[in-house]
Design a protein around this motif. Structure first.
Motif, PDB file in Angstrom:
ATOM      1  N   THR A  51      20.721   1.171  25.770  1.00 11.67           N
ATOM      2  CA  THR A  51      20.639   2.099  26.139  1.00 11.67           C
ATOM      3  C   THR A  51      21.893   2.094  27.561  1.00 11.67           C
ATOM      4  O   THR A  51      21.578   0.874  28.971  1.00 11.67           O
ATOM      5  CB  THR A  51      19.680   2.424  27.046  1.00 11.67           C
ATOM      6  OG1 THR A  51      18.183   2.894  25.885  1.00 11.67           O
ATOM      7  CG2 THR A  51      19.515   3.505  28.203  1.00 11.67           C
ATOM      8  N   ILE A  52      22.796   2.853  28.361  1.00 11.86           N
ATOM      9  CA  ILE A  52      23.467   2.066  29.130  1.00 11.86           C
ATOM     10  C   ILE A  52      23.151   3.407  30.445  1.00 11.86           C
ATOM     11  O   ILE A  52      23.272   4.274  30.039  1.00 11.86           O
ATOM     12  CB  ILE A  52      24.584   2.212  28.993  1.00 11.86           C
ATOM     13  CG1 ILE A  52      25.524   1.775  27.745  1.00 11.86           C
ATOM     14  CG2 ILE A  52      25.653   2.660  29.841  1.00 11.86           C
ATOM     15  CD1 ILE A  52      25.132   0.446  27.237  1.00 11.86           C
ATOM     16  N   ILE A  53      22.939   2.826  31.401  1.00  9.45           N
ATOM     17  CA  ILE A  53      22.890   4.122  32.666  1.00  9.45           C
ATOM     18  C   ILE A  53      24.013   3.792  33.916  1.00  9.45           C
ATOM     19  O   ILE A  53      24.472   2.551  34.123  1.00  9.45           O
ATOM     20  CB  ILE A  53      21.256   3.806  33.768  1.00  9.45           C
ATOM     21  CG1 ILE A  53      19.747   3.848  33.176  1.00  9.45           C
ATOM     22  CG2 ILE A  53      21.715   4.227  35.262  1.00  9.45           C
ATOM     23  CD1 ILE A  53      18.393   3.168  33.357  1.00  9.45           C
ATOM     24  N   LEU A  54      24.618   4.760  34.715  1.00  7.99           N
ATOM     25  CA  LEU A  54      25.705   5.057  35.229  1.00  7.99           C
ATOM     26  C   LEU A  54      24.760   6.316  36.005  1.00  7.99           C
ATOM     27  O   LEU A  54      25.053   7.070  35.820  1.00  7.99           O
ATOM     28  CB  LEU A  54      26.926   5.907  34.356  1.00  7.99           C
ATOM     29  CG  LEU A  54      27.171   5.164  32.920  1.00  7.99           C
ATOM     30  CD1 LEU A  54      28.306   5.508  31.765  1.00  7.99           C
ATOM     31  CD2 LEU A  54      27.428   3.622  33.940  1.00  7.99           C
ATOM     32  N   ALA A  55      24.736   5.550  37.091  1.00  8.34           N
ATOM     33  CA  ALA A  55      24.411   7.063  37.999  1.00  8.34           C
ATOM     34  C   ALA A  55      25.627   6.878  39.310  1.00  8.34           C
ATOM     35  O   ALA A  55      26.108   5.524  39.883  1.00  8.34           O
ATOM     36  CB  ALA A  55      22.566   5.909  38.453  1.00  8.34           C
ATOM     37  N   MET A  56      26.143   8.160  39.898  1.00  8.57           N
ATOM     38  CA  MET A  56      26.993   7.748  40.233  1.00  8.57           C
ATOM     39  C   MET A  56      26.502   8.857  41.215  1.00  8.57           C
ATOM     40  O   MET A  56      25.442   9.483  41.266  1.00  8.57           O
ATOM     41  CB  MET A  56      28.086   8.533  40.477  1.00  8.57           C
ATOM     42  CG  MET A  56      28.346   9.590  39.900  1.00  8.57           C
ATOM     43  SD  MET A  56      28.928   9.839  37.981  1.00  8.57           S
ATOM     44  CE  MET A  56      28.402   8.747  36.872  1.00  8.57           C
ATOM     45  N   GLY A  57      26.526   8.691  43.258  1.00  5.55           N
ATOM     46  CA  GLY A  57      26.250   9.454  44.416  1.00  5.55           C
ATOM     47  C   GLY A  57      24.846   9.223  45.066  1.00  5.55           C
ATOM     48  O   GLY A  57      24.603   7.944  45.062  1.00  5.55           O
ATOM     49  N   ALA A  61      21.165   5.093  43.003  1.00  6.07           N
ATOM     50  CA  ALA A  61      19.669   3.933  43.449  1.00  6.07           C
ATOM     51  C   ALA A  61      18.362   4.411  42.690  1.00  6.07           C
ATOM     52  O   ALA A  61      17.540   3.848  42.314  1.00  6.07           O
ATOM     53  CB  ALA A  61      19.985   3.092  44.787  1.00  6.07           C
ATOM     54  N   ALA A  62      17.769   5.652  43.818  1.00  4.44           N
ATOM     55  CA  ALA A  62      16.242   5.948  43.722  1.00  4.44           C
ATOM     56  C   ALA A  62      16.302   6.556  42.244  1.00  4.44           C
ATOM     57  O   ALA A  62      15.585   6.378  41.597  1.00  4.44           O
ATOM     58  CB  ALA A  62      16.465   7.319  44.394  1.00  4.44           C
ATOM     59  N   MET A  63      17.624   7.476  41.056  1.00  2.37           N
ATOM     60  CA  MET A  63      17.342   7.657  40.275  1.00  2.37           C
ATOM     61  C   MET A  63      16.994   6.770  39.231  1.00  2.37           C
ATOM     62  O   MET A  63      16.229   6.902  38.521  1.00  2.37           O
ATOM     63  CB  MET A  63      18.646   8.520  40.078  1.00  2.37           C
ATOM     64  CG  MET A  63      18.860  10.536  41.341  1.00  2.37           C
ATOM     65  SD  MET A  63      19.923  11.311  40.297  1.00  2.37           S
ATOM     66  CE  MET A  63      19.492  12.422  39.661  1.00  2.37           C
ATOM     67  N   THR A  64      18.688   6.083  39.517  1.00  5.54           N
ATOM     68  CA  THR A  64      17.900   4.544  38.934  1.00  5.54           C
ATOM     69  C   THR A  64      16.222   3.829  38.372  1.00  5.54           C
ATOM     70  O   THR A  64      16.290   3.774  37.561  1.00  5.54           O
ATOM     71  CB  THR A  64      18.797   3.632  38.464  1.00  5.54           C
ATOM     72  OG1 THR A  64      20.756   4.316  38.789  1.00  5.54           O
ATOM     73  CG2 THR A  64      19.134   2.772  38.178  1.00  5.54           C
ATOM     74  N   ALA A  65      15.808   3.306  39.575  1.00  5.90           N
ATOM     75  CA  ALA A  65      14.782   3.014  39.852  1.00  5.90           C
ATOM     76  C   ALA A  65      13.407   3.528  39.084  1.00  5.90           C
ATOM     77  O   ALA A  65      12.913   3.192  38.363  1.00  5.90           O
ATOM     78  CB  ALA A  65      14.838   2.642  41.475  1.00  5.90           C
ATOM     79  N   VAL A  66      13.516   5.287  39.179  1.00  5.76           N
ATOM     80  CA  VAL A  66      12.177   5.891  39.169  1.00  5.76           C
ATOM     81  C   VAL A  66      12.842   5.819  37.763  1.00  5.76           C
ATOM     82  O   VAL A  66      12.225   5.668  37.070  1.00  5.76           O
ATOM     83  CB  VAL A  66      12.713   7.172  39.817  1.00  5.76           C
ATOM     84  CG1 VAL A  66      11.456   8.025  38.807  1.00  5.76           C
ATOM     85  CG2 VAL A  66      12.684   7.114  41.469  1.00  5.76           C
TER      86      VAL A  66
END
Length: 438
Positions: A51-57, A61-66
């Motif tokens: 499972t790879i999370i790619l978070a941008m914007g 950080a908040a979206m990833t932590a949640v």
């Protein structure tokens, strides 16, 4: 202009206007926070592979932590956000890297982040899954120019577009066609892994392909359209950029390309959600509400003047009323050394057109907590705004023409400073009309 108006309530609404306006903004931001919108869209079932999370914007950080709290099994990946938009409130899971990059103009860290994102998806299989968490600001934060185009070229084009008065959709149409990662290219690179994209939209109309320039979303714009936008606004392009925009190889991947055809794309928070939250609070406090919509795009100072006419008209009936609107106004920059974003220019245009009209107050703030490039989300005006400014020797009209709305509101002490909110659905504007005998 289309609007949705609730009938006036017979009960008198009596509240401190400044406190209520700030409460409306806070309510709007909470409604589109990662805590509210992300958990409903996370598939808890573990992936067969990685499972790879790619978070941008700005919300990355908040979206990833949640999201990480809801996911089963180990995760790895990358968060790229603006400096100050991560932090201890949103601890990232082990295996997820953090890169702070440049915004609104990309920098070397933006290129490092894009290179790392492509590395993370370069050897995935059909057993793996990618969770792309996308929010506004990603266009600058995740940047990888096409071969032959330099970072300096991208920086120059970005600055010229931002100053031109082009809409965000037009700006991103150009940026996609100069990128090796935007316009769906990141999803194509991740194939054959399945890509799920969750989006907090800061784009009027909520077209997912425009948020962060759509790295995992199929593009429906064209090279020809990008060239037309450049011509329309008279953008002086570096020679390398002109070459790229005339090269058919710069066209973005088709919607049926591997990685895009079977992708899952969901807009999970938008300006409409923020406006509805503000509207509910306003009505609870006894105000009639006129909702002008969440997709307004116009030059900020003139939009303020237009809204002033509506506010003065509604004030004549003496009833408490709130006018709400969202979207993304734009600023034409005459002074490159000016300070102040679109919300401050909107408010200064509004104040000048109101010219001290009694009983009318207003707030305009960017839901990400940053209006333009300064430290404020926006500001608040009141009937005495121009009089207080004059007493300080401030020329409101001259400061607006010099793009120095920040200096104007800072001198008055009327800036709204929230710090990064770690979400981003664009602007919330509210004009409050007090009861006739307030």
């Amino acid at each position: 202009m289309d609007s949705d108006t609730t009938p006036p309530r017979p009960a008198r609404a009596a509240h401190n206007p400044r406190i209520l306006l700030k409460a409306l903004f806070d309510e709007a931001v909470t409604a589109v926070s990662a805590e509210r919108c992300v958990p409903l869209h996370i598939d808890r079932a573990p992936a067969a592979g990685r499972t790879i999370i790619l978070a941008m914007g700005k919300a990355a950080a908040a979206m990833t932590a949640v999201a990480a709290k809801k996911l089963s099994g180990p995760v790895e990946g990358l968060v790229v956000t603006r400096e100050g938009h991560a932090g201890p409130l949103y601890p990232l899971p082990r295996g997820v890297e953090l890169i702070d990059a440049g915004h609104p103009v990309p920098d070397g860290q933006s290129m490092a982040a894009a290179t790392r994102a492509l590395e993370l998806v370069s050897s995935l299989s059909a057993r793996d899954r990618v969770l792309a968490l996308v929010s506004g600001g990603g266009s600058a934060l995740l940047t990888l120019p096409l071969p032959g185009v330099t970072l300096a070229d991208k920086q120059a084009v970005t600055q010229a577009l931002l100053r031109s008065g082009a809409t965000i959709g037009e700006i991103n149409s150009v940026r996609k066609h100069l990128s090796a990662i935007k316009g769906g290219r990141l999803a194509v690179a991740a194939a054959p892994a399945h890509v799920t994209t969750l989006i907090i939209s800061d784009i009027p109309g909520d077209d997912p392909s425009f948020v962060a320039s759509g790295p995992t979303v199929a593009d429906h714009t064209t090279l020809e359209a990008a060239r037309e936008i450049v011509a329309r606004y008279g953008i002086d392009l570096p020679a390398n950029v002109t070459t790229a925009l005339n090269d058919s190889a710069s066209e973005t991947p088709p919607a049926d390309a591997a990685g895009l055809a079977d992708g899952d794309v969901r807009v999970i928070a938008r300006a409409r959600d923020a406006l509805l939250a503000a509207r509910r609070l306003a009505e609870e406090r006894g105000y009639a509400v006129t909702d002008l919509g969440d997709h307004i795009e116009a030059e900020a100072r003139y939009l303020g003047a237009e809204h002033a006419m509506l506010a003065k008209d509604l004030a004549r009936n003496g009833q408490p009323h709130i006018i709400l609107s969202g979207g993304e106004a734009f600023v034409r920059v005459a002074n490159p050394n000016g300070r102040g974003g679109r919300n401050l220019e909107y408010l200064l245009g509004l104040a000048l057109a109101l010219d001290g009209t009694p009983r009318i107050h207003a707030i305009a703030c960017d839901t990400d907590g940053i209006d333009g490039t300064e430290d404020n989300a926006g500001a608040i005006i009141a009937p005495d705004t121009l009089a207080r400014a004059a007493a300080l020797g401030l020329d409101a009209r001259a400061m607006l023409d010099a793009n120095d709305a920040y200096g104007f509101f800072a001198a008055l002490g009327d800036l709204v400073v929230t710090g990064p909110t770690r979400t981003n659905v664009n602007d919330l504007r509210a004009i409050l009309i007090e009861h006739g005998d307030a």
